[in-house]
Design a protein around this motif. Sequence first.
Motif, PDB file in Angstrom:
ATOM      1  N   MET A  60       0.762  -1.363   0.164  1.00 34.75           N
ATOM      2  CA  MET A  60       0.005  -0.090   0.126  1.00 34.75           C
ATOM      3  C   MET A  60       1.039   1.237   0.117  1.00 34.75           C
ATOM      4  O   MET A  60       0.772   2.148  -0.796  1.00 34.75           O
ATOM      5  CB  MET A  60      -0.885  -0.111   1.364  1.00 34.75           C
ATOM      6  N   VAL A  61       1.779   1.279   0.883  1.00 38.89           N
ATOM      7  CA  VAL A  61       2.894   2.323   0.869  1.00 38.89           C
ATOM      8  C   VAL A  61       3.584   2.507  -0.428  1.00 38.89           C
ATOM      9  O   VAL A  61       3.537   3.672  -0.895  1.00 38.89           O
ATOM     10  CB  VAL A  61       3.704   2.306   1.922  1.00 38.89           C
ATOM     11  N   ASN A  62       3.986   1.301  -1.073  1.00 39.23           N
ATOM     12  CA  ASN A  62       4.680   1.413  -2.436  1.00 39.23           C
ATOM     13  C   ASN A  62       3.572   2.033  -3.430  1.00 39.23           C
ATOM     14  O   ASN A  62       4.146   2.807  -4.400  1.00 39.23           O
ATOM     15  CB  ASN A  62       5.242   0.277  -2.915  1.00 39.23           C
ATOM     16  N   VAL A  63       2.348   1.924  -3.449  1.00 31.96           N
ATOM     17  CA  VAL A  63       1.598   2.462  -4.347  1.00 31.96           C
ATOM     18  C   VAL A  63       1.223   3.829  -3.902  1.00 31.96           C
ATOM     19  O   VAL A  63       1.239   4.714  -5.035  1.00 31.96           O
ATOM     20  CB  VAL A  63      -0.132   1.747  -4.058  1.00 31.96           C
ATOM     21  N   ILE A  64       1.284   4.401  -2.934  1.00 34.20           N
ATOM     22  CA  ILE A  64       1.037   5.511  -2.408  1.00 34.20           C
ATOM     23  C   ILE A  64       2.187   6.371  -3.017  1.00 34.20           C
ATOM     24  O   ILE A  64       2.198   7.751  -3.482  1.00 34.20           O
ATOM     25  CB  ILE A  64       0.910   6.129  -0.998  1.00 34.20           C
ATOM     26  N   THR A  65       3.356   6.054  -2.847  1.00 33.99           N
ATOM     27  CA  THR A  65       4.752   6.779  -3.136  1.00 33.99           C
ATOM     28  C   THR A  65       5.271   6.344  -4.582  1.00 33.99           C
ATOM     29  O   THR A  65       6.144   7.072  -5.128  1.00 33.99           O
ATOM     30  CB  THR A  65       5.772   6.302  -2.362  1.00 33.99           C
ATOM     31  N   GLY A  66       4.228   5.685  -5.431  1.00 30.19           N
ATOM     32  CA  GLY A  66       4.500   5.737  -6.966  1.00 30.19           C
ATOM     33  C   GLY A  66       5.430   4.650  -7.373  1.00 30.19           C
ATOM     34  O   GLY A  66       5.807   4.513  -8.521  1.00 30.19           O
ATOM     35  N   PHE A  67       5.933   3.637  -6.544  1.00 29.37           N
ATOM     36  CA  PHE A  67       6.855   2.489  -6.784  1.00 29.37           C
ATOM     37  C   PHE A  67       6.131   1.497  -7.231  1.00 29.37           C
ATOM     38  O   PHE A  67       6.506   0.626  -8.244  1.00 29.37           O
ATOM     39  CB  PHE A  67       7.471   2.225  -5.515  1.00 29.37           C
ATOM     40  N   TYR A  68       4.889   1.186  -7.040  1.00 30.72           N
ATOM     41  CA  TYR A  68       3.871   0.285  -7.666  1.00 30.72           C
ATOM     42  C   TYR A  68       2.361   0.977  -8.357  1.00 30.72           C
ATOM     43  O   TYR A  68       1.841   1.375  -7.151  1.00 30.72           O
ATOM     44  CB  TYR A  68       3.501  -0.583  -6.822  1.00 30.72           C
ATOM     45  N   PRO A  69       2.359   1.153  -9.491  1.00 34.12           N
ATOM     46  CA  PRO A  69       1.298   1.751 -10.006  1.00 34.12           C
ATOM     47  C   PRO A  69       0.123   0.864  -9.486  1.00 34.12           C
ATOM     48  O   PRO A  69       0.159  -0.386  -9.725  1.00 34.12           O
ATOM     49  CB  PRO A  69       1.418   1.842 -11.488  1.00 34.12           C
ATOM     50  N   PRO A  70      -1.126   1.240  -9.318  1.00 32.95           N
ATOM     51  CA  PRO A  70      -2.278   0.287  -8.893  1.00 32.95           C
ATOM     52  C   PRO A  70      -2.844  -0.175 -10.221  1.00 32.95           C
ATOM     53  O   PRO A  70      -2.717   0.483 -11.019  1.00 32.95           O
ATOM     54  CB  PRO A  70      -3.134   1.276  -8.148  1.00 32.95           C
ATOM     55  N   ASN A  71      -3.537  -1.397  -9.951  1.00 33.05           N
ATOM     56  CA  ASN A  71      -4.020  -2.124 -11.147  1.00 33.05           C
ATOM     57  C   ASN A  71      -5.498  -1.190 -11.284  1.00 33.05           C
ATOM     58  O   ASN A  71      -6.203  -1.266 -12.321  1.00 33.05           O
ATOM     59  CB  ASN A  71      -4.334  -3.532 -11.043  1.00 33.05           C
TER      60      ASN A  71
END
Length: 279
Positions: A60-71
């Motif tokens: 979740m943190v990696n999605v917020i910070t742009g490391f993982y784009p959400p599907n």
Amino acid sequence: MNEVQYRHAASAAGAPVALSCTGIERVFGGLRALKGVSLDVRQGEILGLVGPNGSGKTTMVNVITGFYPPNAGKVTLFGEDITALKPHRVAARGVARTFQNLALFKGMSVLDNILIGRHTHMKPSALGALFYWWWAEREELAHRRVVEEMIEFMQLQDIRDEPVEVIPLGLQKRVELARALVAEPRLLILDEPMAGMNQEEKEYIARFILDASEARGVTTLIIEHHMDVVTSICDRVVVLSYGEVISEGEPQAAISHPSVVSAYLGERAAKRHQAGSTA
């Protein structure tokens, strides 16, 4: 909830939303790591994000910070859609984070490690280099003043010139927090800032997090496994399990919810726990 916490929570309750995550989905191959997660963090609030290992907290943190784009889903920061932004662009919008595993630069001093946190405020240019003594030097001195103030705030004066790898873990964690704070973030994300620390070290870090929130107005999202820390410094808590929100609200009530106890202890152990608490 103590008096300081109560005042802090009350002031944050009526504040505008700083971070809003809506319906976040993240899939790795056939694994749905996040299943429609929604959460809000209000300005000035300290929100705890907790859950068993593998529940999706760091994802979740990696999605917020742009490391993982959400599907699927949307991330909004202070009213701006940042869902598709790269990590450096998210950082430029006032988001700073620490990592579960220390990400300090060995061979560099405490001061220089903290100075790196100013990178989002630095504006290198060929013209600035050409006229260094008139232009770039003034900017460098201004950044160093901010760093020196942070060293004093975090009580790191005695080790400011020490190589970061020779100082104890508790102080290294403090240096990493200082590096995040020196970026002057609007949103601070802490991924297990107290992992591996003893009780005294945890109390120090907890105090600095509270001081940063109260004195500097920093909005904070914290992942933490130590529930004593979560209940003592967080205004609210969101609990994840298998990529879904299973409880949220005031810390003690949220982590005492039967679904949370079951997620941590297992259903059979949770029933024994519940029976014991009502006996």
